[in-house]
Design an enzyme around this catalytic site. Structure first.
Site, PDB file in Angstrom:
ATOM      1  N   HIS A   1      -1.550  -1.534  -2.937  1.00  0.00           N
ATOM      2  CA  HIS A   1      -1.463  -2.304  -1.703  1.00  0.00           C
ATOM      3  C   HIS A   1      -2.576  -1.890  -0.757  1.00  0.00           C
ATOM      4  O   HIS A   1      -3.066  -0.762  -0.803  1.00  0.00           O
ATOM      5  CB  HIS A   1      -0.103  -2.125  -1.031  1.00  0.00           C
ATOM      6  CG  HIS A   1       0.291  -0.695  -0.825  1.00  0.00           C
ATOM      7  ND1 HIS A   1       0.750   0.102  -1.849  1.00  0.00           N
ATOM      8  CD2 HIS A   1       0.285   0.096   0.272  1.00  0.00           C
ATOM      9  CE1 HIS A   1       1.041   1.304  -1.401  1.00  0.00           C
ATOM     10  NE2 HIS A   1       0.746   1.337  -0.113  1.00  0.00           N
TER      11      HIS A   1
ATOM     12  N   CYS B   1       3.262   7.726   5.182  1.00  0.00           N
ATOM     13  CA  CYS B   1       2.232   7.735   4.151  1.00  0.00           C
ATOM     14  C   CYS B   1       0.954   7.170   4.746  1.00  0.00           C
ATOM     15  O   CYS B   1       0.967   6.640   5.856  1.00  0.00           O
ATOM     16  CB  CYS B   1       2.677   6.912   2.930  1.00  0.00           C
ATOM     17  SG  CYS B   1       2.834   5.140   3.233  1.00  0.00           S
TER      18      CYS B   1
END
Length: 690
Positions: free
Chosen positions: A65, A202
């Site tokens: 992604h 993250c």
């Protein structure tokens, strides 16, 4: 998921055998639907995100992604692979592959919806249904959360489609801190359950952030503990209620970017790991933090960066040591740059004799050039005086968090006092961090836990570190430092040229990474004195010259053979001229991320040539940074620039030849064959990932 995914974005027979090919196959579907405008540019952004951390998850899931300027609307493509594709997951290849693409300015609502998918991937029934469903339309509907018939499945399969309810998934974490886990109610009112607060984050703030949150919440319910998570995603975050934090018995940090406002959690038993540990082994983290609470181990509350964190359990000692050392180096470098440039400017204005000038506090004259030169020199010398203490202090900080700062700084100052120098600072930092970690493992009464980080630990650790540095190891280290300095001062001829080549290779190997920083720190340590030796200044000159080569070479290559590069790379090439001239090696990272097997070796060859030539020419440099803007401060400046130009041309020529060979090979390949995409390294210049 609204219309983020349609049947046209689903491939149930994905035939790719590498993660690059899988990303390309799914991205091509996005291009066909007008959701991505530049295939190669988008894939470079995907590769850059993948380089930050592998996107494979346990359970056969790959979730590449990114956020990219080439994406027109938030989109999700799905592929199902019979053979599996390796996305770096510990348990093997992924058969369920999700490619998430978001525009560079994706709004919070879209990011929240994407986080719902991340949570659903922790649901075994949802993934089982994705493996069983037989047509693309049903898969798209299942991911969107539409009501669909149960997919066809073997008779022994109990899998049923699970709607990815955006509201339920995104809101399942008690992020407002006002409510606690319902598992606590089952334990009875007589006994208060163990209470944990957790933070997950993250680099992209989407997939792994919410997967870790979901995994921790599920594990907390199974363990019968009261666990509340604060996911710090890219759409922002809602802070936990201070009362919930105050009442917590322990803290879990599962993160790969700094925890925001970490001081809120100070003084509690803490487990600090990477975000993947929160996904893969949440039950172990809960057990570990409960054990720390029972032993009375507490930590401070400052927020380390990923390079500073000591590493999660199971990480090799060598990897942790590198992170600790890089923590110290990263904080030391700004002092080197500021102090070194001020000292160099003082020398340039007033000459080398300015170092003997009297204190400007008593003898400063506004209209005298020498007074200004002396002022800059003396300010720079003060800044240089912090180098070893800062290095030692932040090595200890990287190991033991905030309690390590005091013994680390004191140990570093002692190293400077006894002339143990750079090596003494390294030793002091490691000793200080180790002593603090050892003290934190001692079980102490609950009544004194609150004063441990601010009184007890600094007092005991500083006394121990001071004793060891003054009495035990200081003198041997000082002798070793003197021996190394004498050896450098004696380098000449072929030995110096070989050293220049080695330093050039190191500077160009990882373009601002750990190896690059080792070479740079080695050079700056040599000039971090008021009167550096001639050999130390030659080493500094060779290091800076080699570090300028990679971005300048990429800029030259994109200028002379632009057709070999993408439009994005050609634009990056224009900026690389300035970055290279300014001694910012990271200017070559976008090129290395897209094609490391051709770019990095080429850069290393050119850097080695430049480093050896700089040494052979006898070029010297007193400033630790500045690129061409400090040429007046360089000894044998004309030959120095020739060394840089030679290395730049060699690197650019090699890149052009290697890329030309690839293009020729691609032209002779069978039509439709996927283009070779080399594995990326890192890309700090690409658009920020989702």
């Amino acid at each position: 998921m609204s219309e983020m995914i349609t049947a046209d974005l689903v491939d149930l027979d994905l035939s790719a055998d590498t993660k690059e090919a899988a990303a390309r196959a799914l991205a091509e579907r996005m291009v066909a639907q007008g959701r991505v405008t530049d295939l190669d540019g988008f894939l470079a952004d995907v590769a850059a995100r993948e380089a930050q951390m592998p996107t494979g998850l346990d359970g056969g899931i790959g979730i590449p992604h990114c956020r990219s300027e080439y994406v027109t609307e938030p989109s999700l493509a799905f592929g199902r692979s019979a053979e599996g594709v390796d996305f770096g997951a510990p348990d093997g290849p992924a058969d369920l592959i999700f490619l998430i693409a978001a525009p560079a300015g994706a709004d919070d609502a879209h990011l929240t919806i994407l986080s719902a998918l991340a949570r659903q991937l922790m649901n075994a029934e949802f993934t089982s249904a994705l493996r069983a469903v037989g047509d693309a339309e049903s898969v798209a509907a299942l991911i969107r959360g539409d009501e669909t018939p149960a997919p066809s499945a073997p008779e022994d399969s109990a899998a049923t489609p699970v709607a990815a309810s955006t509201g339920a998934a995104a809101g399942s974490s008690a992020t407002d801190g006002s409510t606690a886990s319902t598992a606590a109610a089952d334990t009875g009112a007589d006994e208060q359950p163990f209470r944990i607060v957790a933070v997950t984050s993250c680099p992209t703030g989407i997939a792994h952030t919410y997967m870790a949150a979901e995994a921790l919440e599920n594990a907390g319910r199974e363990a019968g503990v009261d666990l509340v998570v604060e996911p710090q995603g890219s759409a922002g975050f809602t802070r936990l209620d201070p009362a919930v934090i105050a009442a917590a018995d322990a803290v879990i940090f599962a993160h790969d970017v700094p925890v925001r406002e970490k001081e809120r959690f100070a003084g509690k038993p803490t487990v600090d790991v990477g975000v993947k540990a929160g996904i893969n082994r949440p039950a172990e983290l809960i057990t570990e933090v409960r054990g720390k609470a029972e032993r009375g181990e507490v930590t401070g509350g400052s927020a380390p960066t990923p390079v500073e964190r000591g590493g999660e359990a199971g990480e090799g000692y060598g990897s942790m040591l590198r992170k600790w050392l890089m923590s110290g180096v990263s904080y030391m470098v700004p002092f080197v740059a500021a102090g070194g440039l001020l000292i160099a400017l003082g020398f340039a204005i007033g000459g080398y004799e300015i170092k003997s000038a009297p204190s400007v506090m008593q003898h400063f004259v506004w209209t005298q050039t020498d007074s200004w030169a002396a002022l800059m020199f003396q300010i720079g010398a003060v800044a240089f005086g912090f180098l070893v203490p800062v290095l030692a202090g932040y090595i200890a900080y990287g190991m033991a968090d905030r309690p390590g700062l005091v013994p680390g700084f004191v140990g570093g100052m002692i190293a400077s006092t006894i002339n143990a120098g750079f090596l003494g600072g390294l030793a002091a930092g490691l000793i200080a961090g180790g002593v603090v970690l050892a003290i934190q493992k001692v079980k102490i009464p609950k009544a004194v836990r609150g004063i441990m980080p601010v009184v007890v630990i600094p007092l005991i650790s500083t006394a121990i570190v001071g004793f060891l540095m003054f009495v035990v190891i200081g003198k041997p280290i000082a002798s070793a430092q003197k021996g190394m300095t004498d050896w450098l001062n004696g380098l000449s001829g072929s030995n110096a040229i070989l050293l220049g080549a080695l330093l050039g290779l190191m500077m160009c190997f990882d373009l601002g990474g750990p190896v690059n920083k080792v070479a740079y720190t080695f050079a700056t340590a040599g000039i971090a004195v008021s009167s550096p030796s001639d050999s130390a200044m030659k080493i500094m000159a060779a290091v800076m010259a080699a570090g300028m080569v990679p971005p300048l070479a990429m800029a030259l290559a994109t200028t002379v053979r632009g057709k070999l590069f993408t439009e994005t790379e050609r634009e990056n090439g224009k900026a690389a001229w300035v970055l290279g001239a300014s001694f910012i090696s990271e200017g070559a990272i976008p090129f290395a991320a897209a094609d490391p097997l051709r770019v990095i070796p080429s850069a290393m060859v050119g850097g080695a040539i430049t480093g050896s030539l700089s040494m052979a020419f006898g070029a010297t440099l007193r400033a630790p940074h500045g690129g061409i803007f400090v040429v007046p401060l360089i000894g044998h400046a004309f030959l120095y620039l020739i060394a840089i130009a030679v290395g730049m041309c060699v690197s650019a020529g090699l890149v052009v030849v290697l890329k030309g060979m690839r293009k020729q090979a691609a032209g002779s390949a069978a039509p439709g064959a996927p283009e070779d995409i080399s594995a990326p390294t890192a890309d700090t210049k690409q658009p920020v990932a989702v």
